[in-house]
Design a protein around this motif. Structure first.
Motif, mmCIF file in Angstrom:
data_model
loop_
_atom_site.group_PDB
_atom_site.id
_atom_site.type_symbol
_atom_site.label_atom_id
_atom_site.label_comp_id
_atom_site.label_asym_id
_atom_site.label_seq_id
_atom_site.Cartn_x
_atom_site.Cartn_y
_atom_site.Cartn_z
ATOM 1 N N LYS A 51 -2.507 15.288 -26.161
ATOM 2 C CA LYS A 51 -1.855 14.159 -26.910
ATOM 3 C C LYS A 51 -2.281 12.715 -26.213
ATOM 4 N N TYR A 52 -2.208 12.791 -24.815
ATOM 5 C CA TYR A 52 -2.902 11.568 -24.309
ATOM 6 C C TYR A 52 -4.059 12.030 -23.473
ATOM 7 N N PRO A 53 -5.314 11.890 -23.995
ATOM 8 C CA PRO A 53 -6.590 12.098 -23.408
ATOM 9 C C PRO A 53 -6.873 11.464 -22.232
ATOM 10 N N ILE A 54 -6.164 10.384 -21.902
ATOM 11 C CA ILE A 54 -6.335 9.572 -20.431
ATOM 12 C C ILE A 54 -6.079 10.393 -19.379
ATOM 13 N N LEU A 55 -5.015 11.353 -19.602
ATOM 14 C CA LEU A 55 -4.530 12.221 -18.433
ATOM 15 C C LEU A 55 -5.656 13.355 -17.825
ATOM 16 N N LYS A 56 -6.765 13.234 -18.437
ATOM 17 C CA LYS A 56 -8.008 13.986 -17.903
ATOM 18 C C LYS A 56 -8.776 13.505 -16.815
ATOM 19 N N HIS A 57 -8.367 12.112 -16.685
ATOM 20 C CA HIS A 57 -8.963 11.174 -15.606
ATOM 21 C C HIS A 57 -7.956 11.240 -14.475
ATOM 22 N N GLN A 58 -7.581 12.613 -14.050
ATOM 23 C CA GLN A 58 -6.462 12.777 -12.771
ATOM 24 C C GLN A 58 -6.825 12.088 -11.320
ATOM 25 N N ASP A 59 -8.294 12.043 -11.241
ATOM 26 C CA ASP A 59 -8.473 11.443 -9.656
ATOM 27 C C ASP A 59 -8.323 9.923 -9.777
ATOM 28 N N LEU A 60 -8.554 9.285 -11.093
ATOM 29 C CA LEU A 60 -8.624 7.847 -11.044
ATOM 30 C C LEU A 60 -7.196 7.445 -11.303
ATOM 31 N N ILE A 61 -6.297 8.230 -12.013
ATOM 32 C CA ILE A 61 -4.798 7.925 -12.005
ATOM 33 C C ILE A 61 -4.171 8.195 -10.680
ATOM 34 N N GLY A 62 -4.590 9.064 -9.815
ATOM 35 C CA GLY A 62 -4.016 9.067 -8.527
ATOM 36 C C GLY A 62 -4.526 7.932 -7.640
ATOM 37 N N MET A 63 -5.519 7.694 -7.550
ATOM 38 C CA MET A 63 -5.978 6.499 -6.757
ATOM 39 C C MET A 63 -5.437 5.172 -7.451
ATOM 40 N N ALA A 64 -5.386 5.075 -8.585
ATOM 41 C CA ALA A 64 -4.388 3.742 -9.112
ATOM 42 C C ALA A 64 -3.080 3.813 -8.718
ATOM 43 N N ILE A 65 -2.371 5.053 -8.561
ATOM 44 C CA ILE A 65 -1.038 4.991 -8.149
ATOM 45 C C ILE A 65 -0.912 4.732 -6.891
ATOM 46 N N LEU A 66 -1.854 5.139 -5.947
ATOM 47 C CA LEU A 66 -1.784 4.836 -4.757
ATOM 48 C C LEU A 66 -2.034 3.280 -4.145
ATOM 49 N N LEU A 67 -3.016 2.846 -5.183
ATOM 50 C CA LEU A 67 -3.241 1.342 -4.697
ATOM 51 C C LEU A 67 -2.237 0.424 -5.426
ATOM 52 N N PHE A 68 -1.514 0.805 -6.505
ATOM 53 C CA PHE A 68 -0.262 -0.066 -6.998
ATOM 54 C C PHE A 68 0.842 0.233 -6.086
ATOM 55 N N SER A 69 1.013 1.336 -5.461
ATOM 56 C CA SER A 69 2.173 1.370 -4.323
ATOM 57 C C SER A 69 1.806 0.632 -3.376
ATOM 58 N N ILE A 70 0.645 0.727 -2.736
ATOM 59 C CA ILE A 70 0.540 -0.297 -1.627
ATOM 60 C C ILE A 70 0.311 -1.512 -1.818
ATOM 61 N N ALA A 71 -0.014 -2.087 -3.102
ATOM 62 C CA ALA A 71 0.095 -3.376 -3.392
ATOM 63 C C ALA A 71 1.579 -3.839 -3.530
ATOM 64 N N GLY A 72 2.404 -3.010 -4.298
ATOM 65 C CA GLY A 72 3.631 -3.237 -4.392
ATOM 66 C C GLY A 72 4.552 -3.605 -3.121
ATOM 67 N N ALA A 73 4.317 -2.540 -2.359
ATOM 68 C CA ALA A 73 5.165 -2.553 -0.991
ATOM 69 C C ALA A 73 4.406 -3.917 -0.252
ATOM 70 N N VAL A 74 3.145 -4.041 -0.224
ATOM 71 C CA VAL A 74 2.658 -5.241 0.775
ATOM 72 C C VAL A 74 3.318 -6.735 -0.097
ATOM 73 N N LEU A 75 3.091 -6.634 -1.366
ATOM 74 C CA LEU A 75 3.557 -8.021 -1.871
ATOM 75 C C LEU A 75 5.190 -7.991 -1.729
ATOM 76 N N THR A 76 6.028 -7.076 -1.699
ATOM 77 C CA THR A 76 7.388 -7.110 -1.451
ATOM 78 C C THR A 76 7.545 -7.585 -0.101
ATOM 79 N N GLY A 77 6.995 -7.126 0.865
ATOM 80 C CA GLY A 77 6.887 -7.557 2.216
ATOM 81 C C GLY A 77 6.616 -8.898 2.532
ATOM 82 N N TRP A 78 5.464 -9.378 1.855
ATOM 83 C CA TRP A 78 5.003 -10.865 1.576
ATOM 84 C C TRP A 78 6.366 -11.780 1.073
ATOM 85 N N ALA A 79 6.817 -11.315 0.030
ATOM 86 C CA ALA A 79 8.027 -12.064 -0.494
ATOM 87 C C ALA A 79 9.272 -12.199 0.439
ATOM 88 N N TYR A 80 9.257 -11.113 1.352
ATOM 89 C CA TYR A 80 10.315 -11.361 2.129
ATOM 90 C C TYR A 80 10.202 -12.441 3.357
#
Length: 373
Positions: A51-80
């Protein structure tokens, strides 16, 4: 050469006078249940992927989630640091971002991202460890975790036992879930004296260097404020060394908000959920029906915020390993239906009284070693 897990398991068996694991003892009814659950979950996963062909790009999805997580934590720390967010907002928000990296590490342990690219795979492994400095070396954890899948809930399942699975539910257990370095030290008293030093060294090796630095800093921080509190209570001023300046203390407080507290909140949440959703001691070795329950009660909403709904979906992973954590969330509705139909327990809160034993009667608990737990 034997793997780390094989060495550890052999030592555990010898220490107890020989392994008591029951091999190949899954009852016929549960074998059929396991097959039915696996078939349904695999089919649902296939349906969602189609149903969702984008899921076949598993490596890219994993890296994107990792970069999003790091960016979110860093930006939150900066806001503090900029005074935009208060500490009581900063800590849980960073912990939520870190919870994504825990799920990524678990998937990486099963080689779900960059399986054919060793550099990228190991880079992701290193990054998720740095993001969660309170945890064991992920390459060392891989041996323990793969053994966990083979023998979950048995005496040799050191991964779950390390986070207090199978222990009586006491304030000490809560403390051990909160501070795993302290847990290692406290467990030394349960190990034969002639093996304590070796096991302590093995634990230290698994934590070196990232977790070692984290816990040295954390315990020094706690010790400082404990001494200050005691001194204040008796009206005494502590003559600290010259290097303990107000600036250093202020920096330590900032580190506590940005690193110590979010990691401890996240790790306590996953340890609390994981150690209580897994059963221990009186289950059939390899019986997925008995290994885990599903914890999706509203009472667990808060810890689930910091461990990505682990108690609701991890049991699915025991039946079907291939799916990354985000697909397990997508298959959960159908998976829960078939799991409930086939004997998997849901929200068995009695586990807190039974030291995570499967048996609900007192005799069964005693036979499984409840008193020893």
């Amino acid at each position: 050469m034997s793997s780390l897990s094989e060495k550890l398991m052999g030592q555990a068996a010898k220490a107890d006078g020989g392994s008591r694991i029951k091999q190949n003892s899954i009852n016929a009814q549960d074998q059929k249940r396991i097959a039915a659950i696996k078939t349904a979950v695999l089919a649902e996963g296939d349906r969602i992927r189609a149903k969702y062909p984008i899921l076949k790009h598993q490596d890219l999805i994993g890296m994107a989630i990792l970069l999003f997580s790091i960016a979110g934590a860093v930006l939150t720390g900066w806001a503090y640091l900029e005074g935009v967010l208060a500490w009581y907002v900063t800590i849980p928000v960073i912990a939520i971002f870190l919870s994504f990296t825990h799920e990524l590490e678990h998937d990486l342990i099963h080689y779900m991202y960059f399986r054919k690219n060793k550099f990228m795979h190991n880079l992701m492994m290193a990054l998720v460890w740095i993001c969660r400095p309170s945890t064991i070396n992920p390459w060392a954890r891989r041996h323990l975790h793969l053994h966990h899948h083979k023998h979950s809930g048995t005496e040799t399942d050191l991964e779950e036992r390390a986070i207090t699975n199978g222990e009586r539910f006491t304030p000490l257990r809560l403390l051990m879930m909160f501070d795993l370095e302290l847990s290692v030290v406290l467990r030394m008293f349960k190990i034969p004296k002639n093996r304590r030093l070796k096991m302590l060294m093995m634990g230290a090796a698994g934590n070196f260097p990232v977790a070692s630095v984290f816990y040295i800093g954390w315990h020094a921080y706690v010790a400082y404020w404990a001494i200050e509190a005691a001194a204040w209570a008796v009206g005494y001023s502590v003559p600290w060394p010259a290097f303990v300046t107000p600036e250093l203390v202020a920096t330590a407080n900032t580190v506590a908000v940005l690193i110590f507290a979010p990691n401890l909140l996240r790790s306590f949440s996953i340890n609390f959920i994981s150690s209580n959703m897994h059963y221990f001691g009186d289950i059939e070795d390899g019986n997925f029906v008995q290994q885990c329950q599903v914890l999706n009660s509203k009472w667990f909403i808060i810890p689930h915020l910091f461990c990505f709904n682990f108690g609701s979906t991890h049991g699915i992973h025991h039946f079907v390993v291939r799916d990354p954590f985000y697909i397990r969330q997508m298959t959960a509705k159908r998976a829960h239906e078939v799991m409930r139909e086939n004997g998997v327990r849901f929200n068995d809160l009695g586990t807190f009284k039974r030291a995570n034993r499967w048996s609900m009667n007192e005799q069964g608990q005693k036979e499984a070693g409840y008193q020893a737990a």
